[in-house]
Write a protein that holds these residues in place. Structure first.
Motif, short mmCIF file in Angstrom:
data_model
loop_
_atom_site.label_atom_id
_atom_site.label_comp_id
_atom_site.label_asym_id
_atom_site.label_seq_id
_atom_site.Cartn_x
_atom_site.Cartn_y
_atom_site.Cartn_z
N LEU A 1 0.85 -1.18 0.00
CA LEU A 1 0.00 0.00 0.00
C LEU A 1 0.89 1.23 0.00
O LEU A 1 2.03 1.19 0.46
CB LEU A 1 -0.88 0.04 1.26
N LYS B 1 -1.40 7.24 1.43
CA LYS B 1 -2.83 6.90 1.49
C LYS B 1 -3.16 6.20 2.81
O LYS B 1 -4.27 6.35 3.34
CB LYS B 1 -3.20 6.02 0.31
N THR B 2 -2.22 5.44 3.33
CA THR B 2 -2.44 4.75 4.60
C THR B 2 -2.46 5.74 5.76
O THR B 2 -3.29 5.62 6.66
CB THR B 2 -1.33 3.70 4.82
N TYR C 1 -12.02 2.87 1.55
CA TYR C 1 -10.66 2.81 1.01
C TYR C 1 -10.03 1.44 1.21
O TYR C 1 -10.31 0.74 2.17
CB TYR C 1 -9.79 3.88 1.67
N LYS C 2 -9.11 1.09 0.31
CA LYS C 2 -8.44 -0.21 0.35
C LYS C 2 -7.62 -0.42 1.63
O LYS C 2 -7.69 -1.50 2.24
CB LYS C 2 -7.56 -0.36 -0.89
N PRO C 3 -6.83 0.57 2.08
CA PRO C 3 -6.02 0.34 3.29
C PRO C 3 -6.84 0.10 4.56
O PRO C 3 -6.34 -0.46 5.52
CB PRO C 3 -5.20 1.62 3.43
N SER C 4 -8.10 0.51 4.58
CA SER C 4 -8.89 0.39 5.81
C SER C 4 -9.09 -1.07 6.21
O SER C 4 -9.14 -1.39 7.40
CB SER C 4 -10.22 1.11 5.68
N LYS C 5 -9.20 -1.98 5.24
CA LYS C 5 -9.34 -3.41 5.57
C LYS C 5 -8.08 -3.95 6.25
O LYS C 5 -8.15 -4.68 7.23
CB LYS C 5 -9.62 -4.23 4.31
#
Length: 113
Positions: A16, A20-21, A45-49
């Protein structure tokens, strides 16, 4: 005397972007464990998972040490840069464009309220 421990969980070499993280980690820093978990659940958002998994790992470590999850607060949450994966994209007339795929290391630290 019961000393309060710092419960910590890390995720390393995650594919990631660090920038963005960090945007997501800024939203949950200082929040209670359950509030942060709820926020991450509904973020698109992708990093939230990935961050939610690391937060759950820290929470499970705390429950193994006989701490209750509702009393935990996120003391620190940060992302550092990891090594970049270097790839090449073939282009016209024999040229090659460099592509750098970023990785990051995510650290979440919990304390008692």
């Amino acid at each position: 005397m019961n000393e309060i421990k710092q419960i910590q969980a890390k995720g390393k070499y995650i594919r990631l972007s660090t920038q963005k993280t960090r945007r997501i980690l800024n939203q949950i820093r200082g929040k209670k464990y359950q509030d942060a978990s709820l926020i991450l659940e509904f973020m698109p958002y992708k990093p939230s998972k990935v961050i939610k998994k690391i937060l759950e790992a820290a929470g499970n470590t705390a429950s193994n040490l006989k701490y209750e999850k509702q009393h935990l607060i996120i003391r620190q949450a940060f992302a550092n840069e990891g090594p970049r994966l270097k790839r090449f994209q073939p282009r016209a007339q024999g040229r090659a464009f460099k592509i750098q795929k970023p990785t990051c290391h995510i650290t979440i630290q919990l304390t008692l309220q």
